[in-house]
Design a protein around this motif. Sequence first.
Motif, PDB file in Angstrom:
ATOM      1  N   ALA A   1      -6.604  91.652  88.291  1.00  0.00           N
ATOM      2  CA  ALA A   1      -7.254  90.949  89.397  1.00  0.00           C
ATOM      3  C   ALA A   1      -8.758  91.131  89.309  1.00  0.00           C
ATOM      4  CB  ALA A   1      -6.744  91.476  90.735  1.00  0.00           C
ATOM      5  N   ILE A   2      -9.488  90.373  90.112  1.00  0.00           N
ATOM      6  CA  ILE A   2     -10.935  90.571  90.246  1.00  0.00           C
ATOM      7  C   ILE A   2     -11.158  91.635  91.309  1.00  0.00           C
ATOM      8  CG2 ILE A   2     -13.112  89.522  90.959  1.00  0.00           C
ATOM      9  CD1 ILE A   2     -12.186  86.926  89.710  1.00  0.00           C
ATOM     10  N   ALA A   3     -11.726  92.758  90.910  1.00  0.00           N
ATOM     11  CA  ALA A   3     -11.964  93.858  91.847  1.00  0.00           C
ATOM     12  C   ALA A   3     -13.106  93.529  92.798  1.00  0.00           C
ATOM     13  CB  ALA A   3     -12.284  95.135  91.076  1.00  0.00           C
ATOM     14  N   TYR A   4     -14.189  92.970  92.260  1.00  0.00           N
ATOM     15  CA  TYR A   4     -15.343  92.585  93.074  1.00  0.00           C
ATOM     16  C   TYR A   4     -16.241  91.680  92.256  1.00  0.00           C
ATOM     17  CZ  TYR A   4     -17.640  96.313  90.395  1.00  0.00           C
ATOM     18  OH  TYR A   4     -18.118  97.108  89.386  1.00  0.00           O
ATOM     19  N   ALA A   5     -17.088  90.943  92.951  1.00  0.00           N
ATOM     20  CA  ALA A   5     -18.145  90.161  92.311  1.00  0.00           C
ATOM     21  C   ALA A   5     -19.472  90.720  92.798  1.00  0.00           C
ATOM     22  CB  ALA A   5     -18.030  88.679  92.685  1.00  0.00           C
ATOM     23  N   GLU A   6     -20.394  90.953  91.860  1.00  0.00           N
ATOM     24  CA  GLU A   6     -21.697  91.512  92.231  1.00  0.00           C
ATOM     25  C   GLU A   6     -22.782  90.458  92.069  1.00  0.00           C
ATOM     26  OE1 GLU A   6     -24.436  95.521  91.796  1.00  0.00           O
ATOM     27  OE2 GLU A   6     -22.710  95.251  90.457  1.00  0.00           O
TER      28      GLU A   6
ATOM     29  N   PRO B   1     -12.771  83.337 108.941  1.00  0.00           N
ATOM     30  CA  PRO B   1     -11.564  83.479 108.126  1.00  0.00           C
ATOM     31  C   PRO B   1     -11.600  84.736 107.275  1.00  0.00           C
ATOM     32  CG  PRO B   1     -13.014  81.781 107.240  1.00  0.00           C
ATOM     33  CD  PRO B   1     -13.557  82.134 108.587  1.00  0.00           C
ATOM     34  N   ARG B   2     -10.419  85.266 106.992  1.00  0.00           N
ATOM     35  CA  ARG B   2     -10.281  86.436 106.125  1.00  0.00           C
ATOM     36  C   ARG B   2      -9.620  85.957 104.834  1.00  0.00           C
ATOM     37  NH1 ARG B   2     -13.664  87.812 108.898  1.00  0.00           N
ATOM     38  NH2 ARG B   2     -13.662  89.426 110.505  1.00  0.00           N
ATOM     39  N   PRO B   3     -10.413  85.643 103.834  1.00  0.00           N
ATOM     40  CA  PRO B   3      -9.894  84.895 102.682  1.00  0.00           C
ATOM     41  C   PRO B   3      -9.353  85.746 101.547  1.00  0.00           C
ATOM     42  CG  PRO B   3     -12.258  85.101 102.520  1.00  0.00           C
ATOM     43  CD  PRO B   3     -11.860  85.800 103.787  1.00  0.00           C
ATOM     44  N   VAL B   4      -8.743  85.022 100.599  1.00  0.00           N
ATOM     45  CA  VAL B   4      -8.376  85.523  99.278  1.00  0.00           C
ATOM     46  C   VAL B   4      -9.234  84.753  98.271  1.00  0.00           C
ATOM     47  CG1 VAL B   4      -6.505  85.629  97.568  1.00  0.00           C
ATOM     48  CG2 VAL B   4      -6.021  86.058  99.994  1.00  0.00           C
ATOM     49  N   LEU B   5      -9.607  85.390  97.162  1.00  0.00           N
ATOM     50  CA  LEU B   5     -10.380  84.687  96.136  1.00  0.00           C
ATOM     51  C   LEU B   5      -9.438  83.793  95.340  1.00  0.00           C
ATOM     52  CD1 LEU B   5     -13.152  84.273  94.873  1.00  0.00           C
ATOM     53  CD2 LEU B   5     -12.659  86.170  93.324  1.00  0.00           C
ATOM     54  N   ASP B   6      -9.532  82.479  95.556  1.00  0.00           N
ATOM     55  CA  ASP B   6      -8.634  81.525  94.907  1.00  0.00           C
ATOM     56  C   ASP B   6      -9.019  81.312  93.447  1.00  0.00           C
ATOM     57  OD1 ASP B   6      -6.513  79.235  95.516  1.00  0.00           O
ATOM     58  OD2 ASP B   6      -8.097  78.343  94.267  1.00  0.00           O
TER      59      ASP B   6
ATOM     60  N   ASP C   1      -6.166  88.052  78.077  1.00  0.00           N
ATOM     61  CA  ASP C   1      -4.838  87.482  78.291  1.00  0.00           C
ATOM     62  C   ASP C   1      -4.846  86.515  79.477  1.00  0.00           C
ATOM     63  OD1 ASP C   1      -2.212  86.982  77.741  1.00  0.00           O
ATOM     64  OD2 ASP C   1      -1.437  88.759  78.777  1.00  0.00           O
ATOM     65  N   MET C   2      -5.824  85.587  79.463  1.00  0.00           N
ATOM     66  CA  MET C   2      -5.919  84.525  80.469  1.00  0.00           C
ATOM     67  C   MET C   2      -5.699  83.196  79.745  1.00  0.00           C
ATOM     68  SD  MET C   2      -9.239  85.955  82.560  1.00  0.00           S
ATOM     69  CE  MET C   2      -9.448  84.446  83.510  1.00  0.00           C
ATOM     70  N   PRO C   3      -4.447  82.777  79.594  1.00  0.00           N
ATOM     71  CA  PRO C   3      -4.160  81.577  78.813  1.00  0.00           C
ATOM     72  C   PRO C   3      -4.500  80.286  79.543  1.00  0.00           C
ATOM     73  CG  PRO C   3      -2.137  82.453  79.726  1.00  0.00           C
ATOM     74  CD  PRO C   3      -3.221  83.444  80.057  1.00  0.00           C
ATOM     75  N   PHE C   4      -4.473  79.200  78.785  1.00  0.00           N
ATOM     76  CA  PHE C   4      -4.683  77.851  79.301  1.00  0.00           C
ATOM     77  C   PHE C   4      -3.703  77.574  80.438  1.00  0.00           C
ATOM     78  CE2 PHE C   4      -3.221  73.475  79.366  1.00  0.00           C
ATOM     79  CZ  PHE C   4      -4.387  72.719  79.322  1.00  0.00           C
TER      80      PHE C   4
ATOM     81  N   ALA D   1      -1.491  86.180  84.005  1.00  0.00           N
ATOM     82  CA  ALA D   1      -0.076  86.032  84.357  1.00  0.00           C
ATOM     83  C   ALA D   1       0.191  86.393  85.810  1.00  0.00           C
ATOM     84  CB  ALA D   1       0.784  86.896  83.432  1.00  0.00           C
ATOM     85  N   GLU D   2      -0.541  87.356  86.351  1.00  0.00           N
ATOM     86  CA  GLU D   2      -0.321  87.785  87.729  1.00  0.00           C
ATOM     87  C   GLU D   2      -0.971  86.854  88.737  1.00  0.00           C
ATOM     88  OE1 GLU D   2      -0.766  91.984  88.580  1.00  0.00           O
ATOM     89  OE2 GLU D   2      -0.623  92.462  86.458  1.00  0.00           O
ATOM     90  N   GLY D   3      -1.822  85.948  88.270  1.00  0.00           N
ATOM     91  CA  GLY D   3      -2.478  84.998  89.167  1.00  0.00           C
ATOM     92  C   GLY D   3      -3.656  85.563  89.919  1.00  0.00           C
TER      93      GLY D   3
END
Length: 357
Positions: free
Chosen positions: A5-10, A161-166, A189-192, A213-215
């Motif tokens: 997953a993405i832990a954070y964006a700086e 809103p309390r979002p998720v990073l789409d 391991d981020m395939p097409f 794979a985990e989205g």
Amino acid sequence: MPPSAIAYAELYVTDDREASGFLIDSLGFVPLAVAGPATGTHDRRSTVLRSGEVTLVVTQALHPGTTVARHVEEHGDSIADLAFSCYDVQSCFDRAVLAGATALQQPTPSLRCGQDSWFAAVSGFGDVRHTLVAATDDRAGQLPPDRDWAFLPAATGPAAPRPVLDHVAVCLEAGTLRGTADFYEAAFDMPFYSSEYIEVGDQAMDSIVVRNAEGGITFTLIEPDDTRVPGQITQFLHAHNGPGVQHLAFLVDDIVGSVRALGDCGVAFLRTPGAYYDLLAERVSDMADAIADLRETNVLADRDEWGHMLQIFTRSPYPRGTLFYEYIQRNGARGFGSSNIKALYEALEREREVAGR
């Protein structure tokens, strides 16, 4: 194992107080922790902000000539780091370097006081880096491990809103799309996932979506067709002085309610021509009852074979327009609203023709 997953964006910014103020007062983020000279970090000042499952870190240089200062001078206020959560930092690092990533930080123990874990960092697209942090169920653990932090008292933000990073939208230079997609598959391991060539009048762009794979990590990679008239992607590349994150997309449950709440907090969204909604019932026939609310809030609608989606984009709050935000609601749809680009263009042309009569 690959990142999960993405832990954070700086974000590296010119004025951290102004940038944090927008995210707190307008988008509803809550400050969690700070770092700077008082915590042993003397070249920068940072604030960790969180809303829902999204963690952003806002950082300002304290001295010229530092890494942060050079990034802001080169790229404006923009995303410098997309950190990945890894179950095994060493194996993630080794795989990325083997696939061609530059090693920016060899695996090393976290500098955070009391944290017994490892981190590393590798290059991504353009000058954006990926810090590899140890995955944890402790939400407070998903902070940059290259500095120590002082946690702030618990706070609440405005009604937002309390979002998720789409997804993360990335603008690339012409001719680099396929190579970048291949790199993310080999390195992380981020395939097409999907692709589309989009024509908008005399402009055109090509896109590939890659997803793990985990989205938990989805990148929408976009390059301009440089044989056509320059458009918004070329404009971003010029303002950002190279590839970068164009926008972060936040997934919410109720986009109409979210837009109203965010508007009350002063968020400026892109406006949609009325002609778009005149044509919307023909494009998304089962949304006739919702069109009045969508028109009022300027929310866009699109449909694919799995369902429909609603989306809207903020205006960029940054001086060079180098980052903005999207809000998105998915009702089964798996796409990214490419039909809206064409529909908006057609609506604008219709209004232009009406105005010219």
